[in-house]
Design an enzyme around this catalytic site. Structure first.
Site, mmCIF file in Angstrom:
data_model
loop_
_atom_site.group_PDB
_atom_site.id
_atom_site.type_symbol
_atom_site.label_atom_id
_atom_site.label_comp_id
_atom_site.label_asym_id
_atom_site.label_seq_id
_atom_site.Cartn_x
_atom_site.Cartn_y
_atom_site.Cartn_z
ATOM 1 N N GLU A 135 -98.757 24.430 37.665
ATOM 2 C CA GLU A 135 -97.303 23.215 37.153
ATOM 3 C C GLU A 135 -95.678 23.947 37.275
ATOM 4 O OE1 GLU A 135 -97.149 18.916 34.469
ATOM 5 O OE2 GLU A 135 -97.328 20.395 34.014
ATOM 6 N N GLU A 154 -102.614 15.090 26.597
ATOM 7 C CA GLU A 154 -102.130 14.796 27.896
ATOM 8 C C GLU A 154 -101.599 15.751 28.098
ATOM 9 O OE1 GLU A 154 -100.233 14.496 30.628
ATOM 10 O OE2 GLU A 154 -98.554 13.468 29.472
ATOM 11 N N CYS A 182 -94.606 14.588 33.767
ATOM 12 C CA CYS A 182 -96.212 15.497 34.198
ATOM 13 C C CYS A 182 -97.113 14.952 35.309
ATOM 14 C CB CYS A 182 -96.640 15.130 32.375
ATOM 15 S SG CYS A 182 -97.088 13.359 32.101
#
Length: 480
Positions: free
Chosen positions: A383, A249, A283
């Site tokens: 990100e 992940e 996330c």
């Protein structure tokens, strides 16, 4: 608060071969405690302890319902000690105390859910005609190696531990170097639940040493990793050398598409939770909003109002749910996010509010809103992992979906509209493992979670997660 925290390996608390590391309170910048750091030898000892438990049959020989009850007991232990754990978690990670309590409750829920699922994994019979009996059964891999991030150190560890133990695996957990302290209660919970020594091993170590040793250990038969793409690639490469399956992940750059008929009053709540909860260090954070051009200015102003309304400061002083935000996990994380905001400004984005380091002790960044962001800007592609919202506009559905899908990630996405036909069309076209409609973070422990593209592979949460921890064996019998 203890001054020194040890590792838990093979049922005992002990020092680490890599010495000690200083743990800093990001809410003040001051030293909090010291943590024992494991080296490769410690990792080997933990894996071999887990392997011994697996080979003994201590977990797989018991009835699944009994194993499930032990898993559930771990959740109850966390609930009973919620205040103590939350206090430590708040101080080591920086989040508000009420958010820390919420994380402990979420961790307990994973143990409850997967404890209930332990006895539901059943095989099937396969008809082969007269003279044969054929069936399948699910068997644990044996040793599940789990590398945990710093943003939700208790909850994410619980997510993997609960599923691993429920399916009969012994588990080896490496915590983050930033937030290792609160994980001690997971070890205590395993002892209280009656798991044998070696069934749960929890230690902290440097990623390049302990993390690499764990991912590359030949007896670690299955690996779970949550973290950055760069580190995820290294984990996958190490696991590939001994053909160990991974669950990866690896974050996201998730987008919410907001149509002209969306309820913006309700959407303000989604902004607050989607990008400012845990200081945006999630996330699946709603880091991009792609709004119809007719509502663009209104939404930008509403987002700015939400950002300005937040009370930002040390998490330990913010124990009541509300419009509060704590520190980021470290100065390094804060400085990286602030630098990305500055880069966005240089590339032409407009800083509506926030974006600067706060002039107080600790790793604080002002809640930030950027507008006039274009899809090619780095802030729209990379990100941030911080409290930074980028707002873009679109003209029609096709353009909105194209922008949303225009990154290398694919973790979650959202659609906000009163037109469910429109929402359904978008949900089918969005390249993401989970799509929210009219509420960011809809779903729960029961709903599968995982990504497309560079967001990783495999699924956490829900029943789907259980299949990552078992392998199918087929037994074909000739009956004469």
């Amino acid at each position: 608060m203890q001054s020194y925290w040890r590792n838990f390996i093979d049922g005992e608390w002990g020092d680490g071969g890599a010495g000690r590391a200083e743990i800093v309170n990001p809410g003040t910048g001051e030293r909090l405690a010291e943590q024992a750091m494991a080296d490769a030898a410690d990792v080997d000892r933990a894996v071999r302890a887990a392997l011994r438990v697996h080979e003994s049959g201590a977990l797989i020989d018991m009835r699944p319902v009994e194993r499930g009850r032990m898993v559930q007991s771990m959740g109850r232990f966390l609930t009973e000690h919620e205040e103590d754990i939350a206090h430590v978690l708040c101080l080591e990670q920086g989040k508000p105390l009420w958010e820390a309590r919420r994380e402990i409750a979420g961790a307990a829920r994973y143990f409850e859910y997967y404890g209930n699922q332990a006895e539901t994994l059943e095989g099937r019979s396969i008809p082969l005609g007269a003279g044969y009996v054929d069936f399948t059964q699910s068997e644990p891999y044996g040793v599940s190696a789990q590398i945990i991030p710093w943003n939700f150190p208790v909850e994410i560890a619980a997510r993997s531990l609960a599923a691993g133990l429920a399916t009969g695996n012994a588990c080896v957990v490496k915590t983050s170097e930033l937030t290792p302290l609160s994980s001690a209660w997971l070890a205590e919970a395993a002892v209280a639940a009656g798991f044998p020594a070696g069934a749960v091993n929890i230690f902290c170590g440097w990623g390049h040493e302990a993390g690499a040793a764990l991912a590359g250990h030949g007896e670690a038969r299955q690996i779970v990793f949550t973290g950055s793409v760069a580190t995820g690639i290294k984990v996958a490469e190490a696991a590939a050398r001994h053909i160990a399956p991974c669950v990866l992940e690896l974050g996201g750059k998730s987008a919410a598409i907001v149509h002209e008929d969306a309820d913006l009053d309700a959407f303000e709540r989604d902004i607050r939770w989607g990008i400012y909860f845990n200081a945006g260090q999630i996330c699946s954070a709603m880091s991009r909003v792609i709004v119809h051009e007719a509502r663009h200015e209104e939404l930008v102003e509403r987002a700015a109002q939400v950002a300005r309304s937040l009370s930002v400061g040390p998490g330990i002083d913010r124990d009541t749910p509300g419009l509060t935000m704590g520190a980021m996990a470290s100065d390094t994380q804060r400085d990286r996010a602030a630098g990305m905001v500055s880069d966005a400004e240089r590339q032409g984005a407009r800083l509506v509010t926030g974006g600067r380091k706060m002039n107080i002790p600790g790793a604080f960044l002002e809640p930030t809103v950027l507008s006039q962001v274009t899809p090619d800007m780095s802030i729209a592609q990379e990100e941030v992992f911080g409290p930074v919202l980028s707002v873009m506009s679109f003209r029609d559905e096709a353009e909105a979906v194209r922008i949303a899908n225009g990154t290398e990630y694919g973790l979650v996405a959202g659609v906000f509209t009163r037109d469910l036909n429109r929402a359904s069309r978008a949900a089918q076209k969005l390249r993401a493992g989970q799509v929210f409609v009219n509420e960011w973070f809809a779903g729960g422990v029961e709903t599968p979670f995982g990504g497309y593209g560079k967001s990783g592979y495999g699924r956490e949460k829900g029943r789907e997660a259980l299949w990552n921890y078992v392998q199918t064996k087929n037994i074909a019998m000739a009956v004469r």
